[in-house]
Design a protein around this motif. Structure first.
Motif, short mmCIF file in Angstrom:
data_model
loop_
_atom_site.label_atom_id
_atom_site.label_comp_id
_atom_site.label_asym_id
_atom_site.label_seq_id
_atom_site.Cartn_x
_atom_site.Cartn_y
_atom_site.Cartn_z
N ARG A 171 28.73 36.30 35.60
CA ARG A 171 28.72 37.20 34.45
C ARG A 171 30.00 37.12 33.63
O ARG A 171 30.06 37.62 32.52
CB ARG A 171 28.48 38.66 34.91
N LEU A 172 31.03 36.49 34.18
CA LEU A 172 32.29 36.33 33.44
C LEU A 172 32.14 35.24 32.39
O LEU A 172 31.71 34.13 32.69
CB LEU A 172 33.43 35.98 34.39
N VAL A 173 32.50 35.55 31.15
CA VAL A 173 32.35 34.61 30.05
C VAL A 173 33.69 34.01 29.64
O VAL A 173 33.82 32.80 29.45
CB VAL A 173 31.70 35.29 28.82
N ALA A 174 34.72 34.85 29.52
CA ALA A 174 36.02 34.35 29.06
C ALA A 174 37.14 35.28 29.52
O ALA A 174 36.95 36.49 29.64
CB ALA A 174 36.04 34.26 27.54
N VAL A 175 38.30 34.67 29.78
CA VAL A 175 39.54 35.41 30.05
C VAL A 175 40.60 34.76 29.18
O VAL A 175 41.06 33.65 29.46
CB VAL A 175 39.95 35.32 31.53
N GLU A 176 40.97 35.42 28.09
CA GLU A 176 41.92 34.81 27.16
C GLU A 176 42.63 35.88 26.35
O GLU A 176 42.06 36.93 26.04
CB GLU A 176 41.18 33.84 26.23
N GLN A 177 43.90 35.61 26.06
CA GLN A 177 44.72 36.48 25.22
C GLN A 177 44.70 37.93 25.72
O GLN A 177 44.59 38.88 24.93
CB GLN A 177 44.25 36.41 23.76
N GLY A 178 44.79 38.07 27.03
CA GLY A 178 44.87 39.41 27.61
C GLY A 178 43.57 40.19 27.57
O GLY A 178 43.57 41.41 27.72
N GLN A 179 42.45 39.49 27.37
CA GLN A 179 41.16 40.16 27.31
C GLN A 179 40.14 39.46 28.22
O GLN A 179 40.23 38.26 28.46
CB GLN A 179 40.62 40.18 25.88
N SER A 199 40.28 44.92 27.43
CA SER A 199 41.62 44.44 27.75
C SER A 199 41.67 44.16 29.25
O SER A 199 40.91 44.75 30.03
CB SER A 199 42.67 45.50 27.39
N ALA A 200 42.54 43.24 29.65
CA ALA A 200 42.64 42.90 31.08
C ALA A 200 42.96 44.13 31.92
O ALA A 200 42.40 44.31 33.01
CB ALA A 200 43.70 41.83 31.27
N ASN A 201 43.83 45.01 31.40
CA ASN A 201 44.17 46.22 32.16
C ASN A 201 42.97 47.12 32.35
O ASN A 201 42.73 47.65 33.45
CB ASN A 201 45.28 46.99 31.44
#
Length: 217
Positions: A171-179, A199-201
């Motif tokens: 289900r994960l699509v992208a992890v980039e620029q803190g998002q 946001s990653a947080n």
């Protein structure tokens, strides 16, 4: 459970997840033993879920229930033919709510609950009763489905949750620029698959809500 209970659940997961499971089970047993509906001992198993598709806290239980039960003499009785339901969902919701609220009141009297600071529930007995009134007045949902053609498929589906996390890798699509962007199904929109970016947080905060206490998987 109504989302008004979420903060209380987070502060008391070990205690309140146990209350959720036991009160739901006792409600089903009570209806099964009632001669108006079955008059027998039913069988079931339940799976605790704490999350929704977008990882917000959503404590609920899925039960797979036999379509009949055992009488005291050991004979099997099936649900009456022609009746469209095993138990009435409106009655189930009311009884479940009553049992859960009674469990909360007992824990409060025993001073066994950690209450959210600066909340109505923590402002003395009057505030606690007002909080419970608000909880009772929320809509308590019990949802039931008709028997499916293949019980094995249902067992397989629910069984996956024994060792499942709140979010699978697919289900994960992208992890980039803190998002973080991931897929979810919007069941309020016909189950359509959509994307959500956090946001990653915020993503980690939501994900870690569902780390269960000891004894739960």
């Amino acid at each position: 459970l109504p989302d008004l209970l979420n903060e209380l659940m987070l502060l008391n997961p070990q205690t309140l997840y146990a209350v959720l499971m036991s009160t739901a089970a006792k409600t089903l047993l009570q209806f099964g033993r009632d001669p108006r509906w079955l008059g027998a001992e039913i069988g079931f198993y339940g799976m605790l879920h704490t999350w929704g598709q977008t990882l917000v806290l959503h404590p609920h239980v899925h039960f797979l229930v036999t379509g009949g039960g055992l009488r005291e003499d050991g004979t099997w009785v099936s649900a009456p033919k022609g009746r469209k339901f095993l138990f009435p969902i409106g009655g189930l919701a009311q009884v479940f709510r009553g049992k859960f609220i009674a469990g909360l009141k007992k824990l409060y009297r025993q001073q066994a609950l950690t209450l959210p600071p600066q909340s109505m529930a923590a402002s003395g007995e009057v505030g606690w009763e007002r909080f419970l009134d608000d909880v009772v007045n929320r809509r308590w949902v019990v949802y039931a489905k008709s028997p499916l053609k293949s019980a094995a498929k249902v067992v397989e589906y629910l069984g996956r949750y024994l060792h499942r996390t709140a979010l699978s890798n697919r289900r994960l699509v992208a992890v980039e620029q803190g998002q973080v962007t991931f897929r979810y199904r919007d069941y309020r929109d016909g189950g359509k698959e959509k994307l959500l970016t956090l946001s990653a947080n915020d993503f980690l905060r939501r994900f870690l809500l569902h780390v269960l206490p000891e004894g739960f998987h």
